[in-house]
Structures are given as structure tokens and as C-alpha cells.
Design an enzyme around this catalytic site. Structure first.
Site, short mmCIF file in Angstrom:
data_model
loop_
_atom_site.label_atom_id
_atom_site.label_comp_id
_atom_site.label_asym_id
_atom_site.label_seq_id
_atom_site.Cartn_x
_atom_site.Cartn_y
_atom_site.Cartn_z
N ASP A 6 0.87 -1.19 0.00
CA ASP A 6 0.00 0.00 0.00
C ASP A 6 0.90 1.23 0.00
O ASP A 6 2.09 1.15 0.30
CB ASP A 6 -0.92 0.03 1.24
CG ASP A 6 -1.87 1.23 1.23
OD1 ASP A 6 -2.39 1.58 0.16
OD2 ASP A 6 -2.07 1.84 2.30
N SER A 7 0.28 2.37 -0.30
CA SER A 7 1.04 3.62 -0.24
C SER A 7 1.44 3.96 1.19
O SER A 7 2.34 4.76 1.40
CB SER A 7 0.18 4.76 -0.80
OG SER A 7 -0.96 4.91 0.02
N TYR A 38 -0.75 8.54 -2.57
CA TYR A 38 -0.77 8.25 -4.00
C TYR A 38 -1.97 8.93 -4.66
O TYR A 38 -1.98 9.16 -5.86
CB TYR A 38 -0.90 6.74 -4.25
CG TYR A 38 0.37 5.94 -4.13
CD1 TYR A 38 1.51 6.46 -3.51
CD2 TYR A 38 0.44 4.64 -4.63
CE1 TYR A 38 2.67 5.70 -3.40
CE2 TYR A 38 1.59 3.89 -4.53
CZ TYR A 38 2.70 4.41 -3.92
OH TYR A 38 3.85 3.66 -3.83
N GLY A 39 -2.99 9.20 -3.85
CA GLY A 39 -4.26 9.68 -4.40
C GLY A 39 -4.19 11.04 -5.05
O GLY A 39 -5.09 11.43 -5.79
N CYS A 69 -4.58 -1.48 -1.93
CA CYS A 69 -4.73 -0.05 -2.21
C CYS A 69 -5.66 0.10 -3.40
O CYS A 69 -5.38 -0.44 -4.49
CB CYS A 69 -3.34 0.50 -2.54
SG CYS A 69 -3.33 2.23 -3.05
N ASN A 70 -6.76 0.79 -3.21
CA ASN A 70 -7.72 0.99 -4.30
C ASN A 70 -7.12 1.87 -5.40
O ASN A 70 -7.36 1.65 -6.58
CB ASN A 70 -8.99 1.65 -3.77
CG ASN A 70 -9.80 0.69 -2.91
OD1 ASN A 70 -10.61 -0.07 -3.41
ND2 ASN A 70 -9.57 0.70 -1.61
N THR A 71 -6.35 2.87 -4.98
CA THR A 71 -5.78 3.82 -5.93
C THR A 71 -4.83 3.11 -6.88
O THR A 71 -4.88 3.31 -8.10
CB THR A 71 -5.06 4.94 -5.15
OG1 THR A 71 -5.99 5.49 -4.21
CG2 THR A 71 -4.56 6.03 -6.05
N GLU A 163 -2.25 9.69 7.71
CA GLU A 163 -0.80 9.41 7.64
C GLU A 163 -0.01 10.25 8.66
O GLU A 163 0.95 9.78 9.24
CB GLU A 163 -0.26 9.67 6.23
CG GLU A 163 -0.64 8.59 5.22
CD GLU A 163 0.17 7.29 5.39
OE1 GLU A 163 1.36 7.35 5.73
OE2 GLU A 163 -0.43 6.21 5.19
N CYS A 199 -11.04 3.30 -0.13
CA CYS A 199 -9.63 3.60 0.14
C CYS A 199 -9.32 2.83 1.41
O CYS A 199 -10.08 2.92 2.39
CB CYS A 199 -9.43 5.09 0.35
SG CYS A 199 -7.81 5.48 1.07
N THR A 200 -8.24 2.06 1.40
CA THR A 200 -8.00 1.16 2.53
C THR A 200 -7.61 1.91 3.81
O THR A 200 -7.56 1.31 4.87
CB THR A 200 -6.93 0.11 2.17
OG1 THR A 200 -5.76 0.78 1.70
CG2 THR A 200 -7.45 -0.82 1.10
N HIS A 201 -7.35 3.21 3.68
CA HIS A 201 -7.12 4.00 4.90
C HIS A 201 -8.43 4.26 5.65
O HIS A 201 -8.43 4.45 6.86
CB HIS A 201 -6.51 5.37 4.54
CG HIS A 201 -5.05 5.34 4.23
ND1 HIS A 201 -4.52 4.72 3.13
CD2 HIS A 201 -3.99 5.89 4.89
CE1 HIS A 201 -3.20 4.89 3.12
NE2 HIS A 201 -2.85 5.59 4.18
N1 DGL Z 1 -4.87 3.36 0.77
C1 DGL Z 1 -4.93 3.78 -0.57
C2 DGL Z 1 -6.19 3.37 -1.28
O1 DGL Z 1 -6.81 2.40 -0.95
C3 DGL Z 1 -4.48 5.11 -1.03
C4 DGL Z 1 -4.06 6.18 -0.18
C5 DGL Z 1 -3.25 7.25 -0.84
O2 DGL Z 1 -3.80 8.23 -1.34
O3 DGL Z 1 -2.04 7.08 -0.80
O4 DGL Z 1 -6.58 4.00 -2.24
#
Ligand code: DGL
Length: 286
Positions: A6-7, A38-39, A69-71, A163, A199-201
Site C-alpha cells: 500500500d502507499s 498516492y491519491g 490499495c484501491n488507488t 498518515e 480507500c483502505t485508509h
Molecule cells: N490506501 C490507498 C487506497 O486504498 C491510497 C491512499 C493514498 O492516497 O495514498 O486507495
């Protein structure tokens, strides 16, 4: 070993579910915290960052890497499978979390190109700006459930707040602002019938979403979805599963501050976790 990427810290919500489902497997988690979020990056940048992380995990002996990570799943997975994997590691696999999530929402298998269901309702997907602008969830859900209205809503503030370990009140207010903005954008399609925290966060702050959203909505749980999908995949691909070490070992690495992450890990992972530091040079050439 199974690699999980993941990011940043969001993928830990997926890792927890994967380990609960497959406790005997070895896992190696890599969070690219130094380059999160990453988003807010473009698709090329997300591809290169993700490829570096995946490449490192394969170099450590991962037989399969899960993009938690969805992104990255929406912006990098297909390109990794087409351009990188056949040349670099033709016998290994990279899987994402978008495919099993779409399958779980629609009840239709990914490769079943001809099935459609008559489901109705409004599915609200919260995600990062890059995930939402890919339009992947809308396109893939609507292919299978043409009567379902999908609303994807970007929440650019949330990952940076999580984060950096922002104060709880600040996060609660930011979630409330995202939900209010989604309601305004949804117009006649409110309340939604179901919500995906895409988003997994976001599962780390699910209580804030529950408090801000109308009561009684279905909220999909991507951890369970990803764990069930991986267990099924390994069951059907014994050649991969047999090469995965099974001593129940977990390693966790971050491109960010390992000491700080180790201190905060139980907030994200639900139990103590020691992170080691990893330096990933910016973008490999290949
Ligand atoms: N956890 C990530 C997701 O599921 C992305 C978070 C990010 O923006 O880095 O999309």
C-alpha cells in the site's frame, strides 16, 4: 511468502484480515509512506511507485503480491499485469482489491462478461482523487448492475490526515465535510443504499463515517472481501500456493519513518507491529 503493498498504513486494514484468514502463510507488508499519498498523483506516477514496491517484494521472494490499495488497483494493476509481470516475473502474480470488491457488490464473477443483475439502489463510493477520477468502480459496477446508481466521491484530505496522525477532532470534522459534500453532489440519489469506503485508509476511521452517514446503511468490508478472494485464489492456484512459505511469519517495512510507525502501529493494525526501514530509489529504469 505473500506480499502486501500500500502507499502507507491503509493496507494494514487488509493485512489484518488476510492474516486472520490465512494464519499459516508468511506475509511481507510494504508501506510506501515516504511517497504517500498516492491519491494526489497521476496514473503514470502511481504506476511507477507501485511497480517499485511490487518489484522489491518479488525480489524478497513473494510469489504473489496483493495491492491493498484501491488507488493502485485502479490506476496501476492492469499495466503491471500487461507490461511488467510477463517480462520480470512471468510465474508470479499481482492482484488488487478492486476486482473482488466489484464481484462482492454485484455478485457476478469478474470474467463472467455476459451476466447482469437487476439490482437497484445507490452505491456511494468514497475514495482518493486518483481512484475516483479513474471511474473504475462506476464503470465496473454498472457493467454488471446497470440499474444501480454509483456515486464516487473524492476525499482528498483524509489520507494525509491519517498518515500524519492528526488529532481525532480534526479527522471527525474532515469526514463530516466529505459526507456533507457527497450528499450535496448526490442530489436526488440520497440517502445511498450502500457505501464502499474505497480507500483502505478509511476503515481506520470507519466510526467517523458511521457517525456522519445516515443510519442503517450497508458498509462493505474490503478486508473480508480481499481475504475471502485470496483464499479462493490460492485454493484454485495450488502451483502458487505450494511455493508460498507457511511459517506464519510477518515482516513489515516502510519507506517512511520506521521508528515512528512502529510506535503508532497498533492504532492501525490492532496489535503491536515492528517496522523496518526500506529505501526505494525513485523509479527503477526497467
Ligand atoms: N490506501 C490507498 C487506497 O486504498 C491510497 C491512499 C493514498 O492516497 O495514498 O486507495
Amino acid at each position: 511468502m505473500i506480499g502486501v503493498f500500500d502507499s502507507g498504513v491503509g493496507g494494514l486494514t487488509i493485512l489484518r484480515a488476510l492474516r486472520a484468514k490465512l494464519p499459516e502463510h508468511d506475509f511481507c507488508y510494504l508501506g510506501d509512506n515516504a511517497r504517500a499519498p498516492y491519491g494526489s498523483r497521476d496514473a503514470d506516477d502511481i504506476y511507477r511507485c507501485t511497480r517499485d514496491g511490487v518489484d522489491w517484494l518479488f525480489g524478497q521472494g513473494a510469489q504473489i503480491v496483493i495491492l491493498a490499495c484501491n488507488t493502485a488497483s485502479a490506476n496501476a494493476l492492469r499495466r503491471l499485469q500487461k507490461e511488467y509481470l510477463p517480462k520480470a516475473y512471468p510465474n508470479r502474480r499481482v492482484l488488487g482489491i478492486l476486482v473482488p470488491t466489484v464481484e462482492a457488490i454485484s455478485g457476478i464473477a469478474w470474467h463472467d462478461k455476459h451476466s447482469k443483475n437487476g439490482d437497484e439502489g445507490h452505491v456511494l463510493v468514497f475514495g482518493t482523487p486518483a481512484m475516483v477520477s479513474s471511474g473504475a468502480y462506476t464503470a465496473e459496477i454498472r457493467k454488471r448492475s446497470p440499474n444501480v446508481h454509483v456515486i464516487e466521491h473524492p476525499c482528498p484530505t483524509l489520507v494525509p490526515l491519517i498518515e500524519r496522525g492528526a488529532h481525532h477532532e480534526e479527522i471527525t470534522a474532515a469526514v463530516r465535510a466529505c459526507v456533507d459534500a457527497a450528499e450535496r453532489a448526490a442530489q436526488g440519489h440520497w440517502p445511498p443504499s450502500a457505501v464502499l469506503l474505497g480507500c483502505t485508509h478509511y476503515p481506520l476511521i470507519v466510526d467517523d463515517f458511521i457517525a456522519a452517514l445516515p443510519k442503517g446503511l450497508v458498509i462493505y468490508d474490503q478486508g473480508t472481501i480481499a481475504a475471502d478472494a485470496l483464499a479462493k485464489y490460492l485454493d484454485h492456484h495450488k502451483d502458487i500456493d505450494e511455493k508460498c512459505k507457511k511459517d506464519g511469519v510477518l515482516r513489515a517495512l516502510t519507506t517512511g519513518d520506521a521508528t515512528e510507525l512502529t510506535t503508532r502501529a497498533s492504532t492501525f493494525y490492532g496489535m503491536p507491529l515492528v517496522f523496518d526501514a526500506l529505501y526505494l530509489p525513485k523509479y527503477q529504469d526497467s
